[in-house]
Design an enzyme around this catalytic site. Structure first.
Site: not given
Ligand code: FES
Length: 154
Positions: A123, A54
């Site tokens: 995450c 992400c």
């Molecule tokens: Fe990037 Fe949670 S969206 S670590």
């Protein structure tokens, strides 16, 4: 006037908490709002920094003694679930042998947190991968501590 503002602020706060409770477990909310082990350790015995799919980054710092993790801390520029995951993975690592800490997985973090929504599963993976990097760093320098002077990371 001030009282009205206080009331509407409280209502807003409560409605945000209600939304969070619909999405996240109590443990996730607790570790997000009161993260454990947040921060850096000077001269750590193990250090890991990973940027996830992400684009968010996590760092984990380890202190060890006699093959055990005596302290573990984290930092992240990521989302709420990444803060909860960093908090939980460092809690799981503390007090464990290096070998046991190395085996902590994404699933271990998810189970300890009471789960995360599908879109936040990565995450927990970021936290587990960062811990693994920190352990790898510890193992790489264990027998050749002089190399620390030449490391690029902290
Ligand atoms: Fe990037 Fe949670 S969206 S670590």
């Amino acid at each position: 006037m001030a009282l009205e503002f206080d009331d509407s602020f409280k209502e807003l706060e409560e409605s945000i908490m209600e939304d969070m409770r619909r999405i996240y477990s109590g443990k996730v909310i607790d570790h997000f709002l009161n993260p454990r082990n947040l921060g850096q350790i000077q001269a750590p015995d193990g250090f890991g920094r990973v940027t996830g799919s992400c684009g968010d980054t996590m760092e984990i710092y380890l202190k060890t003694k006699n093959g055990k993790v005596t302290n573990a801390t984290f930092w992240t520029d990521g989302c709420g679930p990444s803060i909860a995951s960093g908090s939980m993975v460092t809690e799981l690592a503390k007090g464990k042998s290096i070998a046991a800490a190395q085996k902590i997985t994404q699933d271990d973090v998810l189970n300890a947190l009471g789960g995360l929504p599908e879109e936040s599963l990565h995450c927990a993976l970021l936290a587990a991968n960062t811990l693994r990097e920190a352990v790898k760093d510890y193992l790489a320098f264990k027998n050749e501590p002089w190399k620390r002077a030449y490391r690029t990371a902290r």
